[in-house]
Design an enzyme around this catalytic site. Structure first.
Site, mmCIF file in Angstrom:
data_model
loop_
_atom_site.group_PDB
_atom_site.id
_atom_site.type_symbol
_atom_site.label_atom_id
_atom_site.label_comp_id
_atom_site.label_asym_id
_atom_site.label_seq_id
_atom_site.Cartn_x
_atom_site.Cartn_y
_atom_site.Cartn_z
ATOM 1 N N TRP A 190 0.823 -1.223 0.000
ATOM 2 C CA TRP A 190 0.000 0.000 0.000
ATOM 3 C C TRP A 190 0.852 1.266 0.000
ATOM 4 O O TRP A 190 0.333 2.369 -0.151
ATOM 5 C CB TRP A 190 -0.981 0.021 1.183
ATOM 6 C CG TRP A 190 -0.392 -0.431 2.469
ATOM 7 C CD1 TRP A 190 0.193 0.343 3.421
ATOM 8 C CD2 TRP A 190 -0.331 -1.781 2.954
ATOM 9 N NE1 TRP A 190 0.616 -0.435 4.454
ATOM 10 C CE2 TRP A 190 0.304 -1.744 4.204
ATOM 11 C CE3 TRP A 190 -0.760 -3.014 2.455
ATOM 12 C CZ2 TRP A 190 0.526 -2.894 4.965
ATOM 13 C CZ3 TRP A 190 -0.523 -4.154 3.214
ATOM 14 C CH2 TRP A 190 0.101 -4.087 4.446
ATOM 15 N N ARG A 191 2.164 1.079 0.164
ATOM 16 C CA ARG A 191 3.030 2.266 0.094
ATOM 17 C C ARG A 191 3.484 2.544 -1.341
ATOM 18 O O ARG A 191 4.003 3.612 -1.624
ATOM 19 C CB ARG A 191 4.252 2.085 1.000
ATOM 20 C CG ARG A 191 3.889 2.226 2.456
ATOM 21 C CD ARG A 191 5.090 2.092 3.367
ATOM 22 N NE ARG A 191 4.691 2.290 4.747
ATOM 23 C CZ ARG A 191 5.362 1.838 5.797
ATOM 24 N NH1 ARG A 191 6.466 1.150 5.611
ATOM 25 N NH2 ARG A 191 4.931 2.065 7.015
ATOM 26 N N GLU B 253 -5.513 1.045 5.835
ATOM 27 C CA GLU B 253 -5.623 1.490 7.225
ATOM 28 C C GLU B 253 -6.752 0.770 7.958
ATOM 29 O O GLU B 253 -6.623 0.423 9.125
ATOM 30 C CB GLU B 253 -5.829 3.011 7.296
ATOM 31 C CG GLU B 253 -4.595 3.820 6.930
ATOM 32 C CD GLU B 253 -3.391 3.537 7.832
ATOM 33 O OE1 GLU B 253 -3.575 3.058 8.963
ATOM 34 O OE2 GLU B 253 -2.254 3.784 7.378
ATOM 35 N N LEU C 152 -10.813 -11.696 8.790
ATOM 36 C CA LEU C 152 -10.289 -10.449 9.372
ATOM 37 C C LEU C 152 -11.098 -10.017 10.600
ATOM 38 O O LEU C 152 -10.601 -9.278 11.438
ATOM 39 C CB LEU C 152 -10.324 -9.309 8.345
ATOM 40 C CG LEU C 152 -9.202 -9.286 7.307
ATOM 41 C CD1 LEU C 152 -9.474 -8.231 6.253
ATOM 42 C CD2 LEU C 152 -7.855 -9.014 7.957
ATOM 43 N N GLY C 153 -12.346 -10.463 10.659
ATOM 44 C CA GLY C 153 -13.189 -10.098 11.806
ATOM 45 C C GLY C 153 -13.687 -8.655 11.728
ATOM 46 O O GLY C 153 -13.374 -7.931 10.782
ATOM 47 N N TYR C 154 -14.433 -8.251 12.735
ATOM 48 C CA TYR C 154 -14.993 -6.884 12.792
ATOM 49 C C TYR C 154 -15.632 -6.504 11.442
ATOM 50 O O TYR C 154 -15.207 -5.560 10.773
ATOM 51 C CB TYR C 154 -13.916 -5.854 13.162
ATOM 52 C CG TYR C 154 -13.282 -6.113 14.486
ATOM 53 C CD1 TYR C 154 -13.888 -5.682 15.672
ATOM 54 C CD2 TYR C 154 -12.069 -6.796 14.568
ATOM 55 C CE1 TYR C 154 -13.303 -5.947 16.900
ATOM 56 C CE2 TYR C 154 -11.486 -7.065 15.790
ATOM 57 C CZ TYR C 154 -12.099 -6.636 16.953
ATOM 58 O OH TYR C 154 -11.517 -6.883 18.161
ATOM 59 N N TYR D 142 -8.236 8.933 13.454
ATOM 60 C CA TYR D 142 -7.016 8.272 12.989
ATOM 61 C C TYR D 142 -7.034 8.077 11.466
ATOM 62 O O TYR D 142 -6.103 8.464 10.760
ATOM 63 C CB TYR D 142 -6.828 6.911 13.690
ATOM 64 C CG TYR D 142 -5.743 6.126 13.031
ATOM 65 C CD1 TYR D 142 -4.411 6.451 13.264
ATOM 66 C CD2 TYR D 142 -6.025 5.125 12.106
ATOM 67 C CE1 TYR D 142 -3.394 5.780 12.604
ATOM 68 C CE2 TYR D 142 -5.022 4.454 11.446
ATOM 69 C CZ TYR D 142 -3.709 4.783 11.698
ATOM 70 O OH TYR D 142 -2.706 4.136 11.033
ATOM 71 N N ASP E 182 -2.418 6.482 16.427
ATOM 72 C CA ASP E 182 -2.903 5.144 16.786
ATOM 73 C C ASP E 182 -2.133 4.654 18.015
ATOM 74 O O ASP E 182 -1.379 5.428 18.632
ATOM 75 C CB ASP E 182 -2.748 4.171 15.604
ATOM 76 C CG ASP E 182 -1.284 3.886 15.265
ATOM 77 O OD1 ASP E 182 -0.385 4.531 15.857
ATOM 78 O OD2 ASP E 182 -1.028 3.004 14.420
ATOM 79 N N CYS F 61 9.997 0.453 18.873
ATOM 80 C CA CYS F 61 9.476 0.837 20.194
ATOM 81 C C CYS F 61 8.286 -0.076 20.510
ATOM 82 O O CYS F 61 7.133 0.341 20.528
ATOM 83 C CB CYS F 61 9.070 2.314 20.175
ATOM 84 S SG CYS F 61 8.790 2.966 21.829
ATOM 85 N N CYS G 243 15.582 -0.344 22.363
ATOM 86 C CA CYS G 243 16.131 1.006 22.457
ATOM 87 C C CYS G 243 17.511 1.127 21.828
ATOM 88 O O CYS G 243 17.880 2.183 21.323
ATOM 89 C CB CYS G 243 16.172 1.452 23.918
ATOM 90 S SG CYS G 243 14.546 1.372 24.680
HETATM 91 FE FE1 SF4 Z 1 10.972 3.704 22.470
HETATM 92 FE FE2 SF4 Z 1 13.327 3.031 23.501
HETATM 93 FE FE3 SF4 Z 1 13.167 4.582 21.353
HETATM 94 FE FE4 SF4 Z 1 12.455 5.519 23.693
HETATM 95 S S1 SF4 Z 1 14.495 4.855 23.105
HETATM 96 S S2 SF4 Z 1 11.344 5.781 21.791
HETATM 97 S S3 SF4 Z 1 11.536 3.700 24.615
HETATM 98 S S4 SF4 Z 1 12.525 2.411 21.522
#
Ligand code: SF4
Length: 398
Positions: free
Chosen positions: A42-43, A55, A98-100, A138, A156, A209, A217
């Site tokens: 989709w990109r 989406e 897919l549900g919903y 969203y 989101d 994240c 991190c």
């Molecule tokens: Fe998320 Fe870690 Fe990046 Fe902070 S450093 S935004 S907690 S992945």
């Protein structure tokens, strides 16, 4: 018109503290996104229809699972007009698993409205998009920014998580007010590539994240400025109120074969899984199911084989279904059997349903035409397992 440095400074001075922290991360995010974003179908060609479809699909399903659904949906319904004009059965079949299902029904309502009001073109206007059925803040933000390059955020769960950690925001992300504040803070700093900026946040949340206390991190482009990371709070943020415990519902499900054909029931037009097909079933304890089976056995003494009893469960967001399933085979003259059988079927639905909400179908049609919600997938699979396995597995007489 180009903004003067004074105007830019004025604007920056008026930003909230949070907006300022978000603004400082934009460059790192876009640079990281350019180098690291995943290639997703989709990109390739982010038309309003493609963004809309992807989406809505992605709201409930993992990216990898969506790929196949997305390709199949577009090959059957390549334009918004095709979506608006599609028969409901076809639409539901394309969505099966897919549900919903209300989401795809709303998509069709939105497509019809776009055909009528906007000459078939999705409006390049956040407020107008927001009025279409099934399009919330969203989705309107995603279509506006990705398809039309308009400066609107798309907040989101991924974006909420990343931003809460980045600035160590301890507000509860399940609260509407927290989302609203983040939308406003982001709206104030949208850069000249709003679609890529929004996608960089979603992408970072989806691939780096990560939720459930597992952020990566050491791979994050924001780690040098992330307050939660520096204070060792990345695994306890974001704050999210615990959901209420799910209610457990026990149900009995019956795969009834009439001379190799299968009986289906169309669910009522309102409520959970509205208008979809299912194996006949009822809400009740397993003993009630056995009583019903016993009545059937007495009614068709020579022609009935009750060959399987299986269990399965399905978890919805608010309720868990614990199902006991039975496979029943009845042979003989179809019309005679049907006339005797359908009063029993009506009993399952407390006699509120019409005879016409049942149908008898062969297996090919069952698989290719009728949409059976994934809530029934596990129990149906177990009950279908063909004869020929071990005796114990397949011929457990009740
Ligand atoms: Fe998320 Fe870690 Fe990046 Fe902070 S450093 S935004 S907690 S992945």
């Amino acid at each position: 018109m180009k903004q003067s440095q004074t105007e830019i400074n004025d604007k920056t001075n008026k930003l909230s503290e949070n907006s300022r922290l978000y603004q400082e991360a934009i460059e790192d995010l876009l640079f990281w996104y350019d180098q690291n974003h995943r290639i997703l179908p989709w990109r390739d060609e982010p038309t309003p229809y493609h963004v809309f479809l992807s989406e809505i699909m992605l709201q409930q399903t993992r990216v990898e699972a969506v790929r196949g659904y997305y390709a199949r949906f577009l090959s059957e319904l390549p334009t918004l007009r095709d979506l608006a004009e599609a028969k409901e059965e076809k639409l539901l079949k394309l969505w099966e698993g897919l549900g919903y299902y209300s989401r795809v029904r709303n998509m069709q309502k939105a497509a019809k409205e776009v055909m009528e009001k906007y000459n078939g073109e999705m409006p390049a206007d956040y407020e107008k998009l927001r009025t279409l059925p099934g399009i919330g803040d969203y989705t309107a933000g995603a279509i506006s920014s990705i398809a039309f390059s308009l400066p609107y955020p798309a907040v989101d769960g991924n974006v909420l998580r990343v931003m809460s950690r980045l600035i160590k925001n301890e507000a509860d992300i399940s609260k509407e007010q927290t989302k609203k504040t983040l939308r406003e803070d982001l709206k104030a700093i949208m850069p000249s590539r709003p679609g890529d900026f929004n996608q960089s946040l979603m992408e970072l949340g989806a691939t780096v994240c990560l939720p459930n206390g597992k952020p990566l991190c050491d791979r994050c482009p924001l780690s040098h400025r992330c307050i939660a990371f520096h204070e060792g709070k990345e695994t306890i943020l974001p704050v999210k109120q615990k959901k209420k415990e799910r209610r457990v519902e026990r149900r009995n499900v019956f795969l009834i074969q009439l001379n190799e054909k299968t009986i289906l029931h169309k669910r009522s037009a309102k409520g959970l899984l509205a208008g979809l097909f299912e194996l006949p079933e009822e809400k009740g304890e397993p003993e009630e199911g056995e009583k019903w089976i016993e009545k059937l056995r007495l009614s068709f003494p020579e022609k009935i084989t009750i060959s399987k009893k299986e269990t399965a469960k399905h978890i919805f967001s608010h309720v868990e279904w614990q199902m006991t399933g039975y496979r029943v085979e009845i042979t003989g003259d179809e019309e005679t059997i049907w006339n005797r059988l359908w009063p029993y079927l009506l009993c399952l639905y407390r006699s509120e349903e019409e005879e016409s909400s049942f149908l008898v179908t062969d297996r090919e049609k069952l698989e290719n035409e009728y949409t059976i919600p994934s809530a029934f997938t596990e129990i149906t699979k177990k009950l279908w397992k063909e004869k020929g396995g071990t005796k114990n597995e397949n011929r457990t007489r009740l």
